[in-house]
Enzyme design. Structure first.
Site, PDB file in Angstrom:
ATOM      1  N   SER A   1     -27.184 -14.668  -5.115  1.00  0.00           N
ATOM      2  CA  SER A   1     -26.549 -14.276  -6.135  1.00  0.00           C
ATOM      3  C   SER A   1     -26.668 -15.295  -7.409  1.00  0.00           C
ATOM      4  O   SER A   1     -26.757 -16.080  -6.966  1.00  0.00           O
ATOM      5  CB  SER A   1     -25.124 -14.632  -5.696  1.00  0.00           C
ATOM      6  OG  SER A   1     -24.350 -13.996  -7.357  1.00  0.00           O
TER       7      SER A   1
ATOM      8  N   TYR B   1     -17.388 -17.662  -2.475  1.00  0.00           N
ATOM      9  CA  TYR B   1     -18.907 -16.773  -2.349  1.00  0.00           C
ATOM     10  C   TYR B   1     -19.725 -17.536  -3.392  1.00  0.00           C
ATOM     11  O   TYR B   1     -20.478 -17.365  -2.397  1.00  0.00           O
ATOM     12  CB  TYR B   1     -18.151 -15.647  -3.544  1.00  0.00           C
ATOM     13  CG  TYR B   1     -19.331 -15.201  -3.104  1.00  0.00           C
ATOM     14  CD1 TYR B   1     -19.322 -13.848  -2.714  1.00  0.00           C
ATOM     15  CD2 TYR B   1     -19.910 -14.961  -4.144  1.00  0.00           C
ATOM     16  CE1 TYR B   1     -20.534 -12.805  -2.573  1.00  0.00           C
ATOM     17  CE2 TYR B   1     -21.329 -13.651  -5.082  1.00  0.00           C
ATOM     18  CZ  TYR B   1     -21.559 -13.263  -3.658  1.00  0.00           C
ATOM     19  OH  TYR B   1     -21.975 -12.044  -4.180  1.00  0.00           O
TER      20      TYR B   1
HETATM   21  N1  LIG Z   1     -23.524  -6.111  -6.576  1.00  0.00           N
HETATM   22  C1  LIG Z   1     -23.469  -7.017  -7.236  1.00  0.00           C
HETATM   23  O1  LIG Z   1     -23.044  -7.138  -8.377  1.00  0.00           O
HETATM   24  C2  LIG Z   1     -24.252  -8.301  -6.229  1.00  0.00           C
HETATM   25  C3  LIG Z   1     -24.363  -9.376  -7.408  1.00  0.00           C
HETATM   26  C4  LIG Z   1     -25.102 -10.785  -6.918  1.00  0.00           C
HETATM   27  C5  LIG Z   1     -25.453 -10.100  -5.551  1.00  0.00           C
HETATM   28  N2  LIG Z   1     -24.560  -9.291  -4.412  1.00  0.00           N
HETATM   29  C6  LIG Z   1     -25.000  -9.435  -3.215  1.00  0.00           C
HETATM   30  O2  LIG Z   1     -26.133  -8.431  -2.482  1.00  0.00           O
HETATM   31  C7  LIG Z   1     -25.496  -7.606  -1.233  1.00  0.00           C
HETATM   32  C8  LIG Z   1     -24.423  -6.286  -1.466  1.00  0.00           C
HETATM   33  O3  LIG Z   1     -23.962  -6.175  -2.550  1.00  0.00           O
HETATM   34  P1  LIG Z   1     -22.630  -4.672  -2.252  1.00  0.00           P
HETATM   35  O4  LIG Z   1     -22.726  -4.535  -4.017  1.00  0.00           O
HETATM   36  O5  LIG Z   1     -23.688  -3.490  -1.388  1.00  0.00           O
HETATM   37  O6  LIG Z   1     -21.457  -5.088  -1.678  1.00  0.00           O
HETATM   38  P2  LIG Z   1     -20.475  -4.610  -0.493  1.00  0.00           P
HETATM   39  O7  LIG Z   1     -19.666  -5.488  -0.842  1.00  0.00           O
HETATM   40  O8  LIG Z   1     -20.822  -3.156  -1.309  1.00  0.00           O
HETATM   41  O9  LIG Z   1     -21.336  -4.534   0.741  1.00  0.00           O
HETATM   42  C9  LIG Z   1     -21.205  -5.313   1.461  1.00  0.00           C
HETATM   43  C10 LIG Z   1     -21.330  -4.686   2.863  1.00  0.00           C
HETATM   44  O10 LIG Z   1     -21.462  -5.776   3.697  1.00  0.00           O
HETATM   45  C11 LIG Z   1     -20.598  -5.498   5.000  1.00  0.00           C
HETATM   46  N3  LIG Z   1     -20.423  -6.451   5.607  1.00  0.00           N
HETATM   47  C12 LIG Z   1     -19.347  -6.659   5.771  1.00  0.00           C
HETATM   48  N4  LIG Z   1     -18.787  -8.254   6.066  1.00  0.00           N
HETATM   49  C13 LIG Z   1     -20.062  -8.217   6.985  1.00  0.00           C
HETATM   50  C14 LIG Z   1     -19.958  -8.184   8.719  1.00  0.00           C
HETATM   51  N5  LIG Z   1     -18.945  -9.455   9.221  1.00  0.00           N
HETATM   52  N6  LIG Z   1     -20.805  -7.500   9.154  1.00  0.00           N
HETATM   53  C15 LIG Z   1     -21.662  -6.741   9.098  1.00  0.00           C
HETATM   54  N7  LIG Z   1     -21.677  -6.234   8.079  1.00  0.00           N
HETATM   55  C16 LIG Z   1     -20.847  -6.602   6.507  1.00  0.00           C
HETATM   56  C17 LIG Z   1     -19.635  -4.369   4.131  1.00  0.00           C
HETATM   57  O11 LIG Z   1     -19.466  -3.263   5.119  1.00  0.00           O
HETATM   58  C18 LIG Z   1     -20.765  -3.515   3.102  1.00  0.00           C
HETATM   59  O12 LIG Z   1     -20.995  -2.578   4.185  1.00  0.00           O
HETATM   60  C19 LIG Z   1     -24.179  -8.640  -0.852  1.00  0.00           C
HETATM   61  O13 LIG Z   1     -24.979 -10.401  -0.141  1.00  0.00           O
HETATM   62  C20 LIG Z   1     -23.941  -9.513  -2.293  1.00  0.00           C
HETATM   63  O14 LIG Z   1     -23.091 -10.253  -2.018  1.00  0.00           O
HETATM   64  C21 LIG Z   1     -24.460  -7.987  -5.173  1.00  0.00           C
END
Ligand SMILES: NC(=O)c1ccc[n+]([C@@H]2O[C@H](COP(=O)([O-])OP(=O)(O)OC[C@H]3O[C@@H](n4cnc5c(N)ncnc54)[C@H](O)[C@@H]3O)[C@@H](O)[C@H]2O)c1
Length: 253
Positions: free
Chosen positions: A146, A159
């Site tokens: 991220s 995080y």
């Molecule tokens: N959306 C953003 O703004 C953003 C920005 C930077 C990075 N990211 C990264 O992108 C990725 C996806 O983001 P998102 O917005 O879809 O997030 P989200 O929180 O909606 O999705 C995360 C997914 O991971 C699953 N998860 C959580 N713990 C778990 C575990 N122990 N085992 C298996 N699955 C597990 C959750 O059930 C969920 O489906 C993440 O790694 C997040 O850190 C997102």
């Protein structure tokens, strides 16, 4: 026996029950790949069915990436039902579900839980996925960090630290597995409007992210797909240990 190549192997996407992970899984499926959608959320089985199901080579696997036994059991099932893994996208994270907390108020249990999912998870999945990649003679590991790792995350010290850790993990692992034909890279998204983000983030925060970009519009999960597909492809065979920021031009490395 002919080794299955990179393009024939199974793709594993963690955290694929929704959000950005599901967008990655759908994009690989659209390329005709067999895809294991893994998530701790039980709805992942239904989600995989909705995308095409086992008839289309898509398997939903309930897996807690922070738990060694769960990861090993999940990969054993994937190998038995779909075949050897050649691509792993380490996308699962504690992110949307993580409350904003001032740094001194973060309790040790929460700190450890974040590290367990966001850092131990990629390690456990990579360790298991590499078995199939070695047999395939090629592999791609794409870790999701991220831009929070670069700019700091307001009231999300755990995080931000975990996502910075993903970058070090990528570099060190890239050096250890490069000789096996396996590349390891990181994609660092900026603020992206997954359904969880849209539901929980105040409009002002989302608008500020847009205003900070060279390309001033909201990012959607599909904006990240092309970079992940590229890093997972043959075309990226000489790219490893790198971090690619996909944020519309906010953070410049
Ligand atoms: N959306 C953003 O703004 C953003 C920005 C930077 C990075 N990211 C990264 O992108 C990725 C996806 O983001 P998102 O917005 O879809 O997030 P989200 O929180 O909606 O999705 C995360 C997914 O991971 C699953 N998860 C959580 N713990 C778990 C575990 N122990 N085992 C298996 N699955 C597990 C959750 O059930 C969920 O489906 C993440 O790694 C997040 O850190 C997102």
């Amino acid at each position: 026996m002919t080794k299955p190549g990179l393009a024939e192997g199974v793709v594993v996407v963690t955290g694929a029950a929704g959000g950005i992970g599901l967008a990655y899984a759908k994009a690989f499926a659209a390329q005709g790949r067999r895809v294991a959608l893994c998530d701790r959320a039980e709805r992942v089985a239904t989600v995989a069915e909705e995308v095409g199901g086992i008839a289309a080579g898509l398997l939903g696997v309930v897996m807690d990436v922070s738990d060694e036994a769960s990861v090993n059991a999940g990969f054993a099932r994937i190998e038995a039902e779909l075949g050897d893994v050649s691509v792993l996208v380490n996308n699962a994270a504690l992110f949307v579900d993580l409350p904003f907390t001032k740094w001194r108020d973060i309790d040790v249990a929460t700190w450890d839980r974040v590290m367990g999912v966001n850092l131990r998870g990629p390690f456990l999945c990579a360790r298991r996925a590499v078995d199939g990649m070695e047999r395939a003679g090629a592999g791609r590991i794409v870790n999701i960090s991220s831009t929070t790792a670069h700019v700091g995350g307001h009231q999300r010290l755990h995080y931000a630290a975990s996502k910075a850790g993903v970058i070090g993990f990528t570099r060190a692992l890239a050096r250890e597995v490069g000789g096996l034909g396996i590349t390891v890279n990181t994609v660092a998204p900026g603020s992206t409007q997954s359904e969880g983000v849209r539901a929980r983030y105040p409009a002002a925060v989302l608008e500020a992210a847009v205003a900070a970009r060279a390309i001033p519009r909201a990012a959607v999960p599909e904006d990240l797909v092309g970079t992940v597909l590229f890093l997972a492809s043959e075309a990226a065979s000489f790219v490893t240990g790198q971090t690619i920021v996909v944020d519309g031009g906010h953070v410049f490395l």
